[in-house]
Write an enzyme that holds these catalytic residues in place. Structure first.
Site, PDB file in Angstrom:
ATOM      1  N   GLN A  18       0.865  -1.097   0.248  1.00  0.00           N
ATOM      2  CA  GLN A  18       0.152  -0.135   0.002  1.00  0.00           C
ATOM      3  C   GLN A  18       0.931   1.426   0.122  1.00  0.00           C
ATOM      4  O   GLN A  18       1.598   1.375   0.794  1.00  0.00           O
ATOM      5  CB  GLN A  18      -0.889   0.158   1.381  1.00  0.00           C
ATOM      6  CG  GLN A  18      -1.792   1.110   0.821  1.00  0.00           C
ATOM      7  CD  GLN A  18      -2.816   1.359   2.304  1.00  0.00           C
ATOM      8  OE1 GLN A  18      -2.234   1.613   3.564  1.00  0.00           O
ATOM      9  NE2 GLN A  18      -4.252   1.387   2.348  1.00  0.00           N
TER      10      GLN A  18
ATOM     11  N   TYR B  24      -5.631  10.885   4.242  1.00  0.00           N
ATOM     12  CA  TYR B  24      -4.151  10.966   4.045  1.00  0.00           C
ATOM     13  C   TYR B  24      -4.001  12.068   2.976  1.00  0.00           C
ATOM     14  O   TYR B  24      -5.303  12.442   2.149  1.00  0.00           O
ATOM     15  CB  TYR B  24      -3.335   9.830   3.826  1.00  0.00           C
ATOM     16  CG  TYR B  24      -3.343   9.276   5.291  1.00  0.00           C
ATOM     17  CD1 TYR B  24      -2.698   9.840   6.490  1.00  0.00           C
ATOM     18  CD2 TYR B  24      -3.970   7.900   5.587  1.00  0.00           C
ATOM     19  CE1 TYR B  24      -2.845   9.387   7.567  1.00  0.00           C
ATOM     20  CE2 TYR B  24      -4.009   7.371   6.543  1.00  0.00           C
ATOM     21  CZ  TYR B  24      -3.376   7.949   7.781  1.00  0.00           C
ATOM     22  OH  TYR B  24      -3.527   7.375   9.142  1.00  0.00           O
TER      23      TYR B  24
ATOM     24  N   ARG C  47      -7.701   2.538  -2.716  1.00  0.00           N
ATOM     25  CA  ARG C  47      -8.429   2.613  -1.593  1.00  0.00           C
ATOM     26  C   ARG C  47      -9.118   3.716  -1.261  1.00  0.00           C
ATOM     27  O   ARG C  47      -8.521   4.849  -1.572  1.00  0.00           O
ATOM     28  CB  ARG C  47      -7.803   2.038  -0.387  1.00  0.00           C
ATOM     29  CG  ARG C  47      -8.828   1.757   0.650  1.00  0.00           C
ATOM     30  CD  ARG C  47      -7.975   1.287   1.936  1.00  0.00           C
ATOM     31  NE  ARG C  47      -8.956   0.241   2.630  1.00  0.00           N
ATOM     32  CZ  ARG C  47      -8.950   0.029   4.058  1.00  0.00           C
ATOM     33  NH1 ARG C  47      -7.976   0.373   4.740  1.00  0.00           N
ATOM     34  NH2 ARG C  47      -9.869  -0.954   4.531  1.00  0.00           N
TER      35      ARG C  47
ATOM     36  N   GLY D  67      -9.453  -6.700   8.729  1.00  0.00           N
ATOM     37  CA  GLY D  67      -8.489  -5.949   9.621  1.00  0.00           C
ATOM     38  C   GLY D  67      -8.168  -6.361  10.697  1.00  0.00           C
ATOM     39  O   GLY D  67      -7.113  -7.435  10.936  1.00  0.00           O
TER      40      GLY D  67
END
Ligand SMILES: Cc1cc2nc3c(=O)[nH]c(=O)nc-3n(C[C@H](O)[C@H](O)[C@H](O)COP(=O)(O)O)c2cc1C
Length: 356
Positions: free
Chosen positions: A98, A179, A226, A313
């Site tokens: 990622q 982000y 994502r 997760g």
């Protein structure tokens, strides 16, 4: 009806079931952002998940915000990741790294160059971040210039090439969770007046440019992305028009023929979710925020056709053999938040499997 135990493919990748490892920052990289032997062990332990999406990994020094996160832009980092990809491939699984540029969610004390964080605009998020001096408010970032935006796109391109050089099967572009890339999407973080701010077309421009550049560099079949529609992590507010924003963004991304779209879905707008599903031509990974990890809840979105794969997760963090446990109906280990970020093997590679 599709269920968890049906095989599927993501482009050329064969998957034996519909579970995957969701990306999770663990802050255990060696100095200089190099993943160490424990990282190889941690990911290899979770190989029965088939598709492993790694922790957020910075594409550049500017892209780092947290302590001890790995990078994928230096020869040493590539060599470190090579040990991880080899360990995962030896167990017959696939690894997507990622690519996470944190933007303003940063602290000078946490980065190798100790510089001020960068963002679409110089707007301070209401957020705190862990540093060597404990929790600190996130400082005010500086706005990227147009030239620096081009450099940022080039950094993602270079990082993607580096991931492939390290033996990764692909990369996931992190455009979620507050982000850098989501900061460009959100009007409360992006108040630019140039072609990267204002209209939906302008605010989605950087995400589309990064995806196109990365796909051009390593092949679209090796690129996932994502998004977190409706997510407010990192003091993000996409405003009342976020449905239109994501319909437009996903329609643009759909033209790139990427390997997958990964939604970390915070919204309660089921029409939006259905529209995004219909607009997306390939595999859709769906992780609903707050959902429980039971066969019934995981199966529901597969059966309805909303999702093709359901990533896990914290339950996969705490259960290296989560696939086996779900198959046989075994109890799950409970995740321990105190050891999520930083430290050594404790809470990382020492969660027991049933066989142990
Ligand atoms: C310790 C931890 C670290 C995380 N780090 C990341 C990350 O680096 N990138 C990302 O996209 N999501 C990250 N997430 C979010 C997870 O990918 C996932 O979406 C979230 O944990 C919800 O899934 P769950 O309910 O199965 O835990 C993190 C979550 C946890 C628990």
């Amino acid at each position: 009806m599709t269920n968890l135990w049906d095989a599927t493919t993501i482009k050329d990748i064969q998957l034996k079931h519909r579970l995957a490892l969701a990306p999770m920052t663990r802050s255990r990289a060696l100095p200089d952002g190099v993943p160490g032997p424990l990282a190889a062990e941690y990911y290899a332990q979770r190989a029965e998940l088939g598709l492993l999406i790694t922790e957020g990994t910075q594409p550049s020094a500017d892209g780092q915000g947290y302590l001890n996160t790995p990078g994928i832009y230096t020869p040493e980092q590539i060599a470190g990741w090579r040990t991880v990809t080899d360990a995962v491939h030896a167990r017959d699984a696939h690894l997507f790294i990622q690519l996470m540029h944190v933007g303003r969610i940063s602290h000078p004390g946490n980065t190798p160059h100790h510089r001020q964080g960068v963002a679409p605009s110089a707007i301070t998020p209401r957020a705190s971040i862990y540093t060597v001096d404990g929790m600190q408010p996130v400082p005010t970032p500086r706005a990227l210039s147009i030239d620096e935006i081009a450099t940022t796109v080039a950094d993602f391109r270079h990082a993607a090439a580096s991931a492939i050089a390290a033996g990764a099967d692909g990369v996931e572009i992190h455009a979620a969770n507050g982000y850098l890339l989501q900061q460009f999407l959100a009007p409360n973080a992006n108040q630019r007046t140039d072609r990267y701010g204002g209209s939906i077309e302008n605010r989605t421009r950087l995400v589309v440019e990064v995806a196109a550049a990365v796909a051009d560099e390593i092949g679209s079949d090796k690129v996932g992305i994502r998004l977190s529609p409706g997510g407010r992590l990192g003091d993000i507010d996409e405003g009342p028009e976020y449905g239109a924003l994501y319909r437009s963004l996903v329609a643009e991304l759909a033209k790139l023929d990427l390997a997958y779209l990964h939604l970390f879905y915070f919204s309660d707008d089921e029409n939006l979710l259905a529209d995004l599903r219909h607009a997306w031509p390939s595999t859709l990974l769906l992780l609903r925020a707050g959902r429980s990890v039971t066969i019934e809840s995981l199966d529901a979105d597969l059966a309805s056709g909303l999702a093709d794969v359901v990533p896990l997760g914290s339950s996969a963090l705490a259960n290296p053999d989560i696939v086996t446990r779900l198959r046989v109906g075994a109890e799950l280990n409970t995740p321990v938040p105190a050891t999520f970020y930083g430290g050594g093997a404790d809470g990382y590679t020492d969660y027991p499997s049933l066989a142990a």
